[in-house]
Design a protein around this motif. Structure first.
Motif, PDB file in Angstrom:
ATOM      1  N   ILE A 161       0.850  -1.200   0.000  1.00  0.00           N
ATOM      2  CA  ILE A 161       0.000   0.000   0.000  1.00  0.00           C
ATOM      3  C   ILE A 161       0.885   1.249   0.000  1.00  0.00           C
ATOM      4  N   GLY A 162       1.959   1.191   0.798  1.00  0.00           N
ATOM      5  CA  GLY A 162       2.898   2.317   0.829  1.00  0.00           C
ATOM      6  C   GLY A 162       3.491   2.591  -0.549  1.00  0.00           C
ATOM      7  N   SER A 163       3.846   1.514  -1.276  1.00  0.00           N
ATOM      8  CA  SER A 163       4.415   1.691  -2.610  1.00  0.00           C
ATOM      9  C   SER A 163       3.409   2.344  -3.543  1.00  0.00           C
ATOM     10  N   THR A 164       2.129   1.915  -3.436  1.00  0.00           N
ATOM     11  CA  THR A 164       1.097   2.504  -4.290  1.00  0.00           C
ATOM     12  C   THR A 164       0.968   3.998  -4.020  1.00  0.00           C
ATOM     13  N   LEU A 165       0.954   4.357  -2.734  1.00  0.00           N
ATOM     14  CA  LEU A 165       0.859   5.782  -2.391  1.00  0.00           C
ATOM     15  C   LEU A 165       2.073   6.549  -2.910  1.00  0.00           C
ATOM     16  N   PHE A 166       3.243   5.900  -2.826  1.00  0.00           N
ATOM     17  CA  PHE A 166       4.472   6.527  -3.315  1.00  0.00           C
ATOM     18  C   PHE A 166       4.313   6.873  -4.798  1.00  0.00           C
ATOM     19  N   GLY A 206      -1.215  24.109  -3.898  1.00  0.00           N
ATOM     20  CA  GLY A 206      -2.034  23.204  -3.097  1.00  0.00           C
ATOM     21  C   GLY A 206      -1.786  21.749  -3.466  1.00  0.00           C
ATOM     22  N   LEU A 207      -1.748  21.510  -4.788  1.00  0.00           N
ATOM     23  CA  LEU A 207      -1.526  20.145  -5.265  1.00  0.00           C
ATOM     24  C   LEU A 207      -0.140  19.640  -4.887  1.00  0.00           C
ATOM     25  N   ILE A 208       0.852  20.545  -5.031  1.00  0.00           N
ATOM     26  CA  ILE A 208       2.221  20.145  -4.664  1.00  0.00           C
ATOM     27  C   ILE A 208       2.277  19.796  -3.182  1.00  0.00           C
ATOM     28  N   ALA A 209       1.598  20.611  -2.358  1.00  0.00           N
ATOM     29  CA  ALA A 209       1.608  20.350  -0.922  1.00  0.00           C
ATOM     30  C   ALA A 209       0.941  19.013  -0.626  1.00  0.00           C
ATOM     31  N   ALA A 210      -0.172  18.724  -1.319  1.00  0.00           N
ATOM     32  CA  ALA A 210      -0.856  17.449  -1.090  1.00  0.00           C
ATOM     33  C   ALA A 210       0.056  16.290  -1.453  1.00  0.00           C
ATOM     34  N   ALA A 211       0.736  16.408  -2.620  1.00  0.00           N
ATOM     35  CA  ALA A 211       1.644  15.331  -3.024  1.00  0.00           C
ATOM     36  C   ALA A 211       2.784  15.199  -2.029  1.00  0.00           C
ATOM     37  N   GLY A 212       3.284  16.334  -1.529  1.00  0.00           N
ATOM     38  CA  GLY A 212       4.371  16.291  -0.551  1.00  0.00           C
ATOM     39  C   GLY A 212       3.946  15.594   0.726  1.00  0.00           C
ATOM     40  N   LEU A 213       2.717  15.868   1.173  1.00  0.00           N
ATOM     41  CA  LEU A 213       2.247  15.211   2.401  1.00  0.00           C
ATOM     42  C   LEU A 213       1.992  13.728   2.157  1.00  0.00           C
ATOM     43  N   LEU A 214       1.573  13.386   0.925  1.00  0.00           N
ATOM     44  CA  LEU A 214       1.385  11.973   0.591  1.00  0.00           C
ATOM     45  C   LEU A 214       2.732  11.239   0.677  1.00  0.00           C
ATOM     46  N   LEU A 215       3.783  11.921   0.195  1.00  0.00           N
ATOM     47  CA  LEU A 215       5.131  11.345   0.323  1.00  0.00           C
ATOM     48  C   LEU A 215       5.504  11.171   1.787  1.00  0.00           C
ATOM     49  N   LEU A 216       5.082  12.132   2.620  1.00  0.00           N
ATOM     50  CA  LEU A 216       5.381  12.037   4.050  1.00  0.00           C
ATOM     51  C   LEU A 216       4.697  10.803   4.642  1.00  0.00           C
ATOM     52  N   VAL A 217       3.474  10.512   4.169  1.00  0.00           N
ATOM     53  CA  VAL A 217       2.771   9.305   4.630  1.00  0.00           C
ATOM     54  C   VAL A 217       3.583   8.062   4.259  1.00  0.00           C
ATOM     55  N   VAL A 218       4.088   8.045   3.005  1.00  0.00           N
ATOM     56  CA  VAL A 218       4.864   6.886   2.551  1.00  0.00           C
ATOM     57  C   VAL A 218       6.104   6.698   3.422  1.00  0.00           C
ATOM     58  N   PHE A 219       6.842   7.786   3.622  1.00  0.00           N
ATOM     59  CA  PHE A 219       8.055   7.684   4.436  1.00  0.00           C
ATOM     60  C   PHE A 219       7.677   7.397   5.888  1.00  0.00           C
ATOM     61  N   GLY A 220       6.491   7.851   6.286  1.00  0.00           N
ATOM     62  CA  GLY A 220       6.012   7.556   7.632  1.00  0.00           C
ATOM     63  C   GLY A 220       5.757   6.060   7.811  1.00  0.00           C
ATOM     64  N   VAL A 221       5.266   5.400   6.766  1.00  0.00           N
ATOM     65  CA  VAL A 221       5.082   3.939   6.845  1.00  0.00           C
ATOM     66  C   VAL A 221       6.439   3.277   7.033  1.00  0.00           C
ATOM     67  N   LYS A 222       7.432   3.730   6.260  1.00  0.00           N
ATOM     68  CA  LYS A 222       8.769   3.129   6.352  1.00  0.00           C
ATOM     69  C   LYS A 222       9.375   3.404   7.726  1.00  0.00           C
ATOM     70  N   ALA A 223       9.204   4.637   8.207  1.00  0.00           N
ATOM     71  CA  ALA A 223       9.846   5.013   9.464  1.00  0.00           C
ATOM     72  C   ALA A 223       9.044   4.547  10.667  1.00  0.00           C
ATOM     73  N   ALA A 224       7.834   4.004  10.453  1.00  0.00           N
ATOM     74  CA  ALA A 224       6.938   3.606  11.549  1.00  0.00           C
ATOM     75  C   ALA A 224       6.537   4.812  12.388  1.00  0.00           C
ATOM     76  N   MET A 225       5.912   5.770  11.728  1.00  0.00           N
ATOM     77  CA  MET A 225       5.447   6.986  12.401  1.00  0.00           C
ATOM     78  C   MET A 225       3.986   6.787  12.788  1.00  0.00           C
ATOM     79  N   PHE A 226       3.590   7.315  13.933  1.00  0.00           N
ATOM     80  CA  PHE A 226       2.184   7.224  14.332  1.00  0.00           C
ATOM     81  C   PHE A 226       1.317   7.843  13.240  1.00  0.00           C
ATOM     82  N   PRO A 227       0.197   7.299  12.830  1.00  0.00           N
ATOM     83  CA  PRO A 227      -0.439   6.050  13.260  1.00  0.00           C
ATOM     84  C   PRO A 227      -0.090   4.877  12.350  1.00  0.00           C
ATOM     85  N   LEU A 228       1.057   4.915  11.735  1.00  0.00           N
ATOM     86  CA  LEU A 228       1.399   3.895  10.743  1.00  0.00           C
ATOM     87  C   LEU A 228       2.441   2.916  11.276  1.00  0.00           C
ATOM     88  N   TYR A 229       2.566   2.808  12.602  1.00  0.00           N
ATOM     89  CA  TYR A 229       3.625   1.957  13.139  1.00  0.00           C
ATOM     90  C   TYR A 229       3.144   0.556  13.531  1.00  0.00           C
TER      91      TYR A 229
END
Lengths: 519, 122
Positions: free
Chosen positions: A168-173, A205-228
């Motif tokens: 799922i993380g890869s798809t979001l990436f 706005g779109l760039i910011a949304a994509a940037g935050l989506l990337l943060l979610v992906v890296f958050g999955v890898k880093a085990a960031m709340f709530p993705l840990y």
């Protein structure tokens, strides 16, 4: 253009190929090749560090295509540091796997191990976002194989969760990268940063949304709340050397946040400059609190160590979220410490598990294990380092991060959460240590046909000691190391230089002449 | 054409998310596959939607000609290959889990309502 930059990526890959061929030669040949290659990687990574001291950015153009058109590998101080940590950790994990014969419990352990290193080093060196995705997939696919190495019901179950969440993380990436490409028309990080600086306001706005989506992906890898939630079970149920190597995997997420977000949304990004920072800081604080609760609630030592890794990730997120050169420097210092010590702790948990026989690492009172005094004192050392008590490096790392937080508006929150979480972790480690080593049942009475623990494997124990030994080294050489991390952090904050260095690198002139054919 | 593409991406993503949240491994695999399809079309459309344009620039054309962006097509190819490999791995892993855990629930344990339904069926 020096080829040194490309070697840490290609050495594990080539070794992996040879290991497939060496499969027929038996496990000893595989071990020799794998271990020698990993030692070579250490030598290479020190060469990289010294190379990064002389020239700020080594830009390697793959296929000799200039920057925004081709894929680049960029070596700067942070990349060199990450590659060095990886290779040191890898040697420890590999030594443990070889001496305990864990690598024999399934085929292809060494091949997957080298491919994992290939993916990790590639992710640390690439300067292209899509290439980062590809290296993430390489390291993930190798990690799936390693995670399941050696079989077991719990391992399969945890592995299934791990694989699904990462897919799922890869798809979001891909969604995030696609959106960024659609707006900016480039995938090179330096070029992206340059394009964002001049992006029209309606696209922000779109760039910011994509940037935050990337943060979610890296958050999955880093085990960031709530993705840990996938992380403690996966780390607790895999084999010890793999868990030790995975101590770097969560740090890949942290690295990606520093590298991608720090470069793309740096000072030049106008309205979007550092817009992601409050998210990282806030989520880091929440993660730290939940990690401390997890450490208290853990039912086994390996699960507890996994939550301790989560706590170290959270501390790093707080450091990144403070977003100042001092905080970043402190974060890097803590990153070196937490990765190597966490790796050692996973190995030590396995040593204890073997010593306790059928009680494994569960927090139950068992009969005393062989060599309890030796293992117990090393455990105490590791617990002190891990929970951040003086005089070891965990304490210094935390103090550096907290002193960098003095100017932050969130200072009260950061200090209270860090200290409360630290206290909870110290209490739980003290409890588990006393349960495992003091509250033992007298020997001989345990006659219910229980399996006695193995004797201490001294050769394997060297790996634990070697990884833990980095902690006093980090304290003794704290001055040169913090000087290095200071320079590294300053370099990361000067993302303008990074952009210039990457975009101004020209292709090497080749001797081949281009024949023009008119149609 | 735009609405058709965006509609398909939306439907594929929604179906994929729904299936991924199911409790059995096979719907999860299907859900991830659909998500991969959605992201492939999304990546492809990020090169802008064009019809009948070559993916290469004619160097010797007299005036500036239009072309379709070749890069997203290359990205989609990479993404397809990776998603394909990952799906194959996941299916094998799901089968392994089915064999080792004795059921195809993602947590390896049957929920109480569904197991009671199964018992009734027996």
């Amino acid at each position: 253009m020096s080829h040194l930059t490309a070697w840490p990526v290609f050495l594990p890959l080539i070794t992996g190929f040879f290991l497939i061929l060496a499969h027929m030669g038996g496990i000893r040949l595989q071990r020799t090749i794998s271990f020698l290659a990993t030692l070579g990687l250490i030598a290479l990574s020190f060469a990289l560090i010294s190379a990064s001291q002389t020239v700020d950015y080594h830009v390697y153009l793959l296929g000799n295509w200039a920057a925004p058109f081709g894929i680049v590998l960029v070596l700067d101080k942070l990349s060199a540091l990450m590659v060095t940590i990886t290779s040191l950790l890898a040697v420890g994990a590999l030594w443990y796997a070889m001496t305990t014969k864990i690598d024999e419990k399934g085929s292809h352990f060494h091949i997957l191990f080298q491919l994992q290193l290939f993916g990790l080093n590639g992710a640390f060196l690439t300067g292209d976002v899509f290439n980062l995705f590809v290296f993430f997939e390489v390291l993930l696919l190798a990690s799936y194989g390693l995670l399941l190495h050696g079989n077991g019901r719990l391992r399969t179950k945890a592995g299934l969760h791990y694989v699904v969440i990462n897919l799922i993380g890869s798809t979001l990436f891909l969604f995030a990268v696609g959106a960024l490409y659609g707006i900016l028309g480039t995938l090179n990080m330096a070029d992206m940063a340059a394009k964002i600086a001049v992006a029209p306001p309606e696209d922000l706005g779109l760039i910011a949304a994509a940037g935050l989506l990337l943060l979610v992906v890296f958050g999955v890898k880093a085990a960031m709340f709530p993705l840990y939630l996938w992380m403690p079970r996966a780390y607790a149920n895999t084999s010890a050397p793999v868990a030790a190597l995975f101590a770097i995997m969560t740090k890949v997420g942290i690295y990606a946040i520093i590298r991608v977000h720090g470069t793309i949304f740096g000072d030049e990004a106008g309205e979007l400059a550092h817009f992601y920072v409050p998210w990282v800081l806030g989520l880091g604080l929440v993660t730290l609190l939940f990690a401390a609760f997890g450490v208290m609630a853990a039912r086994g030592l390996r699960e507890q160590v996994a939550y301790l890794v989560l706590a170290s990730v959270a501390t790093l997120l707080i450091g990144v979220g403070l977003n100042s050169p001092e905080a970043l420097s402190a974060t890097l210092y803590y990153l070196i410490h937490s990765t190597l010590i966490a790796g050692g702790m996973f190995l030590l948990a396995d040593v204890i598990l073997r010593g306790r026989g059928e009680y494994e690492d569960r927090f139950e009172s068992a009969s005393s294990m062989p060599d309890a005094i030796m293992i117990g004192s090393v455990f105490m050392f590791g617990a002190i380092a891990m929970t951040g008590m003086p005089p070891l490096s965990g304490f210094f790392g935390k103090v550096l991060i907290l002193s960098a937080a003095l100017d932050s508006a969130w200072f009260a929150w950061i200090v209270s959460v860090t200290l409360v979480a630290g206290l909870l972790m110290i209490l739980s480690m003290a409890r588990s240590g006393s349960l495992i080593f003091y509250k033992t049942r007298p020997q001989g009475k345990d006659t219910s046909g229980s399996v006695m623990g193995e004797q201490l494997n001294c050769m394997a124990f060297i790996a634990v000691i070697a990884l833990f030994a980095t902690s006093p080294v980090l304290v003794l050489f704290a001055h040169p190391i913090t000087a290095f991390t200071d320079v590294t952090a300053m370099q990361l904050f000067n993302s303008t230089h990074y952009i210039q260095a990457v975009l101004s690198t020209e292709a090497v002139a080749t001797t081949a002449t281009v024949v023009e054919i008119k149609p | 054409m735009e609405w058709l593409i965006s509609f398909s991406i939306g439907v594929l993503t929604a179906t994929g998310v729904y299936l991924t949240l199911r409790a059995r491994t096979f719907p999860v695999v299907m859900g991830l596959t659909l998500l991969a399809y959605a992201v492939n079309i999304f990546l492809f459309s990020m090169g802008r939607l064009t019809i009948g344009l070559p993916a290469v620039i004619d160097k010797y054309a007299e005036e500036a000609v239009q072309y379709s962006d070749p890069l997203p097509q290359a990205l989609v190819l990479t993404a397809i290959v990776i998603a394909f490999g990952m799906t194959a791995f996941l299916i094998v892993l799901a089968l392994k889990a089915r064999g080792e855990l004795g059921n195809d629930h993602v947590d390896g344990v049957e929920d109480s309502p569904s197991s009671s339904v199964q018992q009734e069926a027996k």
